[in-house]
Design an enzyme around this catalytic site. Structure first.
Site, PDB file in Angstrom:
ATOM      1  NE  ARG A  46      -4.119  -2.024   1.872  1.00 26.12           N
ATOM      2  CZ  ARG A  46      -5.102  -2.306   2.700  1.00 26.12           C
ATOM      3  NH1 ARG A  46      -5.111  -1.774   3.913  1.00 26.12           N
ATOM      4  NH2 ARG A  46      -6.088  -3.105   2.344  1.00 26.12           N
ATOM      5  CE  LYS A  51       3.491 -15.716  14.071  1.00 25.38           C
ATOM      6  NZ  LYS A  51       3.374 -14.622  15.036  1.00 25.38           N
ATOM      7  CG  HIS A  63      -2.971 -12.492   8.092  1.00 22.98           C
ATOM      8  ND1 HIS A  63      -2.275 -13.099   9.121  1.00 22.98           N
ATOM      9  CD2 HIS A  63      -2.199 -11.459   7.691  1.00 22.98           C
ATOM     10  CE1 HIS A  63      -1.126 -12.459   9.316  1.00 22.98           C
ATOM     11  NE2 HIS A  63      -1.066 -11.466   8.459  1.00 22.98           N
ATOM     12  CG  LEU A 106      -1.320  -7.663   3.500  1.00 25.99           C
ATOM     13  CD1 LEU A 106      -2.663  -7.840   2.815  1.00 25.99           C
ATOM     14  CD2 LEU A 106      -0.666  -6.343   3.086  1.00 25.99           C
ATOM     15  NE  ARG A 148       4.392  -9.062  16.335  1.00 27.64           N
ATOM     16  CZ  ARG A 148       4.963  -8.810  15.173  1.00 27.64           C
ATOM     17  NH1 ARG A 148       5.109  -7.541  14.779  1.00 27.64           N
ATOM     18  NH2 ARG A 148       5.379  -9.795  14.401  1.00 27.64           N
TER      19      ARG A 148
END
Length: 337
Positions: free
Chosen positions: A43, A103, A85, A80, A174
Site C-alpha cells: 500500500r 500466521k 490475513h 499484511l 501487535r
C-alpha cells in the site's frame, strides 16, 4: 506454472512489505529453486520498490489488487497485518492463486469458516498458514518419543514464549486491538500448533487469563491451559514484557525433556536439540543439524502446491477457533474482576 527439467517452478508474488518479508520469504527463496519471487505490491509503493531493488524482484504492482490480477503468478505470500490475513487470502484464492499467509491465518471462527469453505471448492488452489515451526524434524522426533512410551506416559507440557516488545510495538499491529494485537494472537499459535501435533486439540477444559494491560487494552501477558481426557495437562505463559525465553518442557513418568530456544532457527541456520532437563542429567537425547525454519517452510509450500504434501489447513482453522474461545474466556474473567 512452468516446467523445467520435469520439476515444477512456481512464480510467486508478495502482498505487503512488512519487516517479516525479508527473513520469512526473500532470504529463504535463495535456497529454494522451486519458487521464484516475481512481483511485489504494498500500500506504500516506496517500500515495495525498495525490496524489489534489493532482491531483484522483476515487477512492482501498482496495488494489491493489481498483483492478484497478474496471470503469470502461480502463488502469493501474504504479509499484511493480522486483521487482513483472511480477507486477502480469500481474494487470492478467488483469483486462482495458491496462498502462503503469515500466521495467524485468521482471527475469528467466522473467518476460519469462510477460508475452509473457499479452500474446499473443487480445484481450489492450496491455502497454507505460515507457521514455520511446523516444518522442523524436532516436532516429529518428540511425537515419536511420546508415542514409543520409552519414558513412560507424558503427564504435562509447559511452554513459555516470552519476547519483550521493542518500544511497546508502537505503530505496529501487535499493539492495536482491532488489528489482532496482543501476545496471545501473535505467539499462542506456536504452543497450540505443537500441542495439536502431539495430542490434537480435542480437550476437556480450557482456561485463559490476562490483565489486558498492554497498549490499547491488548493482552501483554497471557496464561492459557488445556486439560485432556488422557490426563495430559498443558499450559503456556506468553508475554511481550517478560525476559526472552522460548521453550517446551515435557514431564514424563521417568524423565523431563526440554526443547530449549525453539525459536532460534527463525534467525538463520541453527542447530536444535532435545535434551533431558533433570537436576543430575542434562544430556542430549537428539541433535538436529543447522536448519532455517523459513527455508523448510518454503520448501514445504512448494511440495504442497505439487500435491505431494498435505497443507494441514483443517488443523490451522481448528486452532483459530480454539484461540478465539480461550481469548473469550480470559476477557470474560477480566470483565468480572
Amino acid at each position: 506454472m512452468r516446467t523445467e527439467g520435469g520439476a515444477h517452478s512456481y512464480r510467486l508474488g508478495i502482498l505487503g512489505a512488512s519487516n517479516i518479508v525479508r527473513p520469512a520469504l526473500l532470504e529463504p527463496a535463495r535456497y529454494v529453486d522451486d519458487i521464484t519471487v516475481s512481483a511485489i505490491a504494498n500500500r506504500t509503493p516506496e517500500k515495495a520498490m525498495e525490496l524489489a531493488h534489493a532482491y531483484n524482484i522483476p515487477q512492482v504492482a501498482g496495488s494489491l489488487e493489481a498483483l492478484l490480477e497478474m496471470k503469470e503468478l502461480d502463488a502469493v505470500y501474504i504479509a499484511l497485518s493480522n486483521d487482513l490475513h483472511a480477507e486477502w487470502a480469500l481474494k487470492a484464492l478467488a483469483a486462482g492463486k495458491h496462498v502462503l499467509v503469515e500466521k495467524p491465518i485468521a482471527l475469528t471462527p467466522a473467518e476460519a469458516e469462510q477460508l475452509g469453505t473457499a479452500a474446499a471448492q473443487p480445484a481450489a488452489p492450496k491455502l497454507v498458514e505460515g507457521l514455520m515451526v511446523a516444518h522442523h524434524p524436532w516436532q516429529q522426533a518428540l511425537k515419536s518419543i511420546i508415542d514409543s512410551g520409552q519414558y513412560g506416559q507424558l503427564r504435562s507440557l509447559k511452554t513459555r514464549i516470552t519476547i519483550p516488545a521493542k518500544d511497546q510495538h508502537s505503530g505496529n499491529y501487535r499493539s492495536i486491538k482491532s488489528k489482532g494485537g496482543g501476545a496471545f494472537a501473535d505467539l499462542g499459535c506456536y504452543w497450540l500448533q505443537f500441542v495439536a501435533n502431539i495430542e490434537g486439540l480435542q480437550h476437556v477444559q480450557i482456561s485463559g487469563q490476562s490483565q489486558f494491560d498492554g497498549p490499547d487494552g491488548c493482552d501483554w501477558t497471557f496464561q492459557a491451559a488445556l486439560k485432556y481426557d488422557s490426563g495430559l495437562d498443558t499450559e503456556c505463559l506468553i508475554s511481550f514484557e517478560l525476559p526472552y525465553r522460548a521453550s517446551h518442557t515435557l514431564y514424563f513418568d521417568q524423565t523431563v525433556l526440554t526443547v530449549p530456544d525453539f525459536l532460534r532457527p527463525l534467525k538463520g541456520f541453527y542447530p536444535m536439540k532435545i535434551r533431558h532437563d533433570l537436576p543430575d542429567d542434562r544430556s542430549t537425547v537428539q541433535n538436529f543439524e543447522p536448519m532455517n525454519y523459513y527455508v523448510n517452510q518454503l520448501r514445504a509450500f512448494a511440495e504442497i502446491m505439487d500435491g505431494t504434501r498435505e497443507a494441514g489447513l483443517e488443523r490451522s482453522l481448528e486452532r483459530v477457533t480454539l484461540q478465539a474461545r480461550m481469548m473469550a474466556v480470559a476477557q470474560q474473567a477480566w470483565s468480572y474482576r
